[in-house]
Scaffold this motif. Sequence first.
Motif, PDB file in Angstrom:
ATOM      1  N   ASP A  48       1.121  -1.155  -0.290  1.00 32.94           N
ATOM      2  CA  ASP A  48      -0.318   0.255   0.046  1.00 32.94           C
ATOM      3  C   ASP A  48       0.403   1.384   0.197  1.00 32.94           C
ATOM      4  O   ASP A  48       0.241   2.442  -0.028  1.00 32.94           O
ATOM      5  N   ALA A 397     -11.094  -0.131   2.382  1.00 30.92           N
ATOM      6  CA  ALA A 397     -10.211  -0.010   1.339  1.00 30.92           C
ATOM      7  C   ALA A 397     -11.106  -0.456   0.528  1.00 30.92           C
ATOM      8  O   ALA A 397     -12.103  -2.008   0.528  1.00 30.92           O
ATOM      9  N   GLN A 399     -11.553  -0.944  -4.374  1.00 30.96           N
ATOM     10  CA  GLN A 399     -10.435  -0.877  -5.224  1.00 30.96           C
ATOM     11  C   GLN A 399     -11.992  -0.376  -6.361  1.00 30.96           C
ATOM     12  O   GLN A 399     -13.465  -0.950  -6.922  1.00 30.96           O
ATOM     13  N   TRP A 400     -11.725   0.636  -6.732  1.00 31.17           N
ATOM     14  CA  TRP A 400     -12.724   2.055  -7.215  1.00 31.17           C
ATOM     15  C   TRP A 400     -12.663   1.025  -9.010  1.00 31.17           C
ATOM     16  O   TRP A 400     -13.771   1.353  -9.507  1.00 31.17           O
ATOM     17  N   LEU A 404      -7.081   1.504 -10.105  1.00 34.36           N
ATOM     18  CA  LEU A 404      -7.623   2.815  -8.674  1.00 34.36           C
ATOM     19  C   LEU A 404      -7.606   2.026  -7.072  1.00 34.36           C
ATOM     20  O   LEU A 404      -8.970   1.766  -7.102  1.00 34.36           O
ATOM     21  N   ARG A 405      -7.572   2.614  -6.463  1.00 25.88           N
ATOM     22  CA  ARG A 405      -7.704   2.082  -5.088  1.00 25.88           C
ATOM     23  C   ARG A 405      -7.269   2.784  -3.805  1.00 25.88           C
ATOM     24  O   ARG A 405      -6.022   3.882  -3.621  1.00 25.88           O
ATOM     25  N   SER A 406      -8.577   2.798  -2.930  1.00 26.54           N
ATOM     26  CA  SER A 406      -7.949   4.027  -2.202  1.00 26.54           C
ATOM     27  C   SER A 406      -7.895   2.587  -0.709  1.00 26.54           C
ATOM     28  O   SER A 406      -8.461   2.162  -0.231  1.00 26.54           O
ATOM     29  N   ALA A 408      -8.242   3.979   3.733  1.00 27.48           N
ATOM     30  CA  ALA A 408      -9.336   5.370   4.639  1.00 27.48           C
ATOM     31  C   ALA A 408      -9.138   5.188   5.680  1.00 27.48           C
ATOM     32  O   ALA A 408     -10.002   3.473   6.131  1.00 27.48           O
ATOM     33  N   LEU A 439      -4.788   8.194   4.969  1.00 29.29           N
ATOM     34  CA  LEU A 439      -5.173   8.223   3.748  1.00 29.29           C
ATOM     35  C   LEU A 439      -4.441   7.500   2.580  1.00 29.29           C
ATOM     36  O   LEU A 439      -3.343   8.352   3.050  1.00 29.29           O
ATOM     37  N   SER A 440      -4.809   6.419   1.413  1.00 25.63           N
ATOM     38  CA  SER A 440      -3.588   6.742   0.490  1.00 25.63           C
ATOM     39  C   SER A 440      -4.279   6.568  -0.522  1.00 25.63           C
ATOM     40  O   SER A 440      -5.629   5.779  -0.456  1.00 25.63           O
ATOM     41  N   PHE A 441      -4.324   5.986  -1.281  1.00 25.06           N
ATOM     42  CA  PHE A 441      -3.887   6.014  -3.619  1.00 25.06           C
ATOM     43  C   PHE A 441      -3.358   5.540  -3.507  1.00 25.06           C
ATOM     44  O   PHE A 441      -2.154   5.840  -3.794  1.00 25.06           O
ATOM     45  N   ASN A 454       0.471   8.556   0.315  1.00 25.05           N
ATOM     46  CA  ASN A 454      -0.117   8.196   1.201  1.00 25.05           C
ATOM     47  C   ASN A 454       0.130   9.991   2.361  1.00 25.05           C
ATOM     48  O   ASN A 454       0.760  10.388   2.348  1.00 25.05           O
TER      49      ASN A 454
END
Length: 681
Positions: A48, A397, A399-400, A404-406, A408, A439-441, A454
């Motif tokens: 991540d 988490a 998986q958009w 792309l994954r976020s 929070a 928060l991470s992307f 991050n």
Amino acid sequence: MGAILKKTKVALAFFSAFFAQHSPAQESETTPQVRIIGHYENAVGTSDAASQGTITPQLIEARPMLRPGEVLEYVPGVIITQHSGDGKANQYFLRGFNLDHGTDFLTTIDHMPVNLPTHAHGQGYSDINFLLPELVSRIAYKKGPYFAEEGDFSSAGVADIDYYTTMPKGIASLGLGSNGYRRAMAANSFDAGPGHLLYGFELFHNDGPWINPEDYRKLNGVLRFSQGTNADGYTLSFMGYTGKWNATDQIPQRAVDDGTISRFGAIDPTDGGRTSRYSLSLDRHKTLENGAVFHMDVYAIKYRLNLFSNFTYFLNNPTIGDQFEQADERTVVGLTPRWVFTENWGERQMTHKLGVDARRDDINVALYDTAARDRLGPPVRSDKVLQTGVGLYYENAIQWTDTLRSIAGVREDFYGARVDNDLGGSSGTTNAHITSPKLSFIFGPFDKTEYFLNYGQGFHSNDARGTTITAGTKVPALVKTRGEEIGMRTEVVPHLQSSLSLWRLALDSELVFRGDTGTTEASRASLRRGIEWSNRYIPHDWLLVDLDLSASRAQFTDSDPKGSYIPGAIDRVASLGATVKDLGPWSGTVHARYFGPRPLIENNSVRSQSSIDFSLRTSYKVDAKTNINLDIFNLFNRKSNDIEYYYLSQRCPSPTCTPEQDIHFHPAEPRTVRLAVVARY
């Protein structure tokens, strides 16, 4: 040498035969041979953050280690040194921190915390001399306060060390080397009723290169019973360690320059210590009916340390000297239940992580004036401390898209401590809490490359005694940290994994080690910025190259006439390792490590030396079960230092000597040779 090898091999054959009786023969015949050629499991899509990764046992097996703590040096950018006897916790450096013996670097072994709050010698004291490297199955590392499950002491980094529950093969090792080095260890696992029983133990002795022999004696053991599967099972573990040593602490440069002592001499030859650690833990994991995964660790630790140090020699007591004893005895209990479950939100996959991190330390901590390890009277200070920390965290988490994954998360920590001073002062209670959002992307992979953003807030705790003092300035119980990182990981070049990260970390209060008092103290607010570049190159099955480079800048952020430089903050670190294997019966590793000069006082007018050293391991395969390893440390016998401080001391009794400001250093060990015969059965 030939006679020694012959006797050692005979002893190992007996050793192996004895323990083979306790392991089922069919296990070695049916165990699948898994071939992993990499030292790290850091492929695209496995983490991540660009600065996160996993170390495999293959690296631990390939690279020589002078001390057990050096397994943490396999974390890119980490430097491990020592400023006293080897039975004491190591010095840790990472991301522009002189982490002293732990502070902002969290270490766990078998899911049990190693860092000790409100410790006699320094906040976050982290002693891993009880580690058995042969039992390590993986080391997962993280850097920065971006992960909701990581709490106290984790702002700079985290290393989570796991042990095997069943050994791939039994192992027995007998080693000897320079300066009285002797080591014997054995470990194996076998079927025991409905489960598996694993044992490991170690006998160790070393004098080191010191004029005053270290005489470090260590007895170490592990016993683990496991039952079930990865989906539903448990592991019950017992660990025991005891150690005793003499110490050559840092010495004044002026005493070496005028020939009073050698680089390996001591001002006070009676320094040293003894310590013990015993633990019992339960690791329970289960997959629930709804597909959620439940995992809980419960542990109890009994710990003791009596540490005798003299850093200023005759400054405070010009006749009998300044030696003091720091005594710490504590019981630690804790549990960490956590749940992970996955669901679909439309066409998107969503993962939830929920957990609790609870711990209580029941501490007796004291400080005594001593001479030759004899207490001179009642304690200077003696406290009973009951300290409790509870952390609650949630992480989501999503998986958009495919690229792309976020992630929070948020963490809430509660702190409570009661300090009872046995001498009638500075008693009291403290309560505090702190919130830490994360928060991470993660973007990618795009053409075998992924990108990371991050952000996170974290914290470290301060010594509970500092939160209740009545004379002097109280310190806050919990100190906020804030970090950001932008990173990239790529495999676009064939056979190469490469990670690059730019990071920033701010602390509301720095923890600084004071070399003249032997304690860690809360200091001023600080800011660090840096860049890290890590590379794993495997052009052939027989050749592995690891290269890690990092640079950082650390400074205090307030205005103070003393200056803005942070003493001991390393600004450059480099590590290069090359391993060749399967060249007939031969294999080997060469490793080079560099860490740069650093300020020793706030105005940067006094700086340390830089340090570079090389180590070598050559391994010869005698037969299918037996290897001979030859390790050489400090290959070119360089005169570098493990640590340097600058402070006031008086090196001999008055009136012969007077106090002087000086550099005080602990030298790196000279060229050291060790030979080990290793049998697998």
